[in-house]
Motif scaffolding. Structure first.
Motif, PDB file in Angstrom:
ATOM      1  N   SER A 116       0.817  -1.200   0.000  1.00  0.00           N
ATOM      2  CA  SER A 116       0.000   0.000   0.000  1.00  0.00           C
ATOM      3  C   SER A 116       0.859   1.261   0.000  1.00  0.00           C
ATOM      4  N   GLY A 120       0.681   1.428  -3.855  1.00  0.00           N
ATOM      5  CA  GLY A 120      -0.748   1.687  -3.689  1.00  0.00           C
ATOM      6  C   GLY A 120      -1.341   2.534  -4.786  1.00  0.00           C
ATOM      7  N   ASP A 125      -2.008  -3.140  -3.775  1.00  0.00           N
ATOM      8  CA  ASP A 125      -2.437  -3.555  -2.441  1.00  0.00           C
ATOM      9  C   ASP A 125      -3.846  -4.143  -2.469  1.00  0.00           C
ATOM     10  N   ASP A 152      -5.986   4.347   1.713  1.00  0.00           N
ATOM     11  CA  ASP A 152      -5.754   2.913   1.882  1.00  0.00           C
ATOM     12  C   ASP A 152      -4.614   2.625   2.853  1.00  0.00           C
TER      13      ASP A 152
END
Length: 200
Positions: A116, A120, A125, A152
């Motif tokens: 992430s 990301g 992710d 996220d």
């Protein structure tokens, strides 16, 4: 002669005490029973995961594991396979029950967080966690113009977003596991110096 008669009366009284008990072992207080998961003897992946992480090896998808319960020494109760009460000596199982556990399928927390942070913006992710549609959308929009990537990172770091199959993250033994605190019918509140149970 009197001593033999006295011993016989005590023995008969002890037998009648056992026969008068109608308490099932599963209804015993927690202090009188020791419940443990059945030991894993084979050298399997489940044994490795259990020894290196916070996962329970026999945990089922409903987040319960079947454990064996042994009454402590001297307890008199009716076991799972018996219809008559007996005295237990703390050396054999009386019944089995379900206990809550962490259900994991192999999604590593550190891997998801690193993906992430560094990838990301391309949705890697979300692909890793099994959210393919959101991953494709993040890939096409460059992580929702980097705002989705930041969101996220926060959601995965706080373990709000987990794997798509509903399992928990695989976390190292001393890793940062978070437990959600919820309210239910058996939640106790403290007001002043008194404790009481609030029914909803």
């Amino acid at each position: 002669m009197m001593w033999i008669l006295f011993s016989l009366i005590l023995a008969l009284k002890a037998d009648s005490d056992i026969d008068s008990v109608r308490l099932f072992c599963k209804d015993l207080p927690q202090e009188q029973v020791k419940c443990t998961a059945a030991p894993l003897t084979k050298n399997t992946e489940a044994v490795r995961i259990c020894s290196e992480t916070q996962a329970d090896p026999c945990c089922r998808s409903n987040r319960t594991v079947l454990v064996e319960c042994i009454p402590k020494y001297g307890v008199i109760c009716i076991g799972e396979n018996n219809s008559t009460p007996e005295k237990w000596f703390g050396n054999r199982m009386a019944y089995r029950k379900e206990q809550e556990c962490r259900y994991v399928t192999g999604y590593d927390y550190r891997t998801a967080l690193i993906l992430s942070i560094f990838l990301g913006m391309f949705g890697i992710d979300r692909f890793y966690l099994g959210y393919y549609a959101i991953g494709l959308l993040k890939f096409c929009t460059f992580g929702f113009f980097l705002l989705g990537q930041l969101l996220d990172i926060i959601l995965i770091a706080t373990q709000t977003v987990g794997p798509a199959d509903g399992s928990d993250y695989l976390i190292a033994t001393y890793g940062p596991i978070l437990s959600k605190v919820t309210m239910q019918n058996y939640t106790y509140y403290q007001y002043g110096s008194h404790y009481f149970k609030d029914e909803f």
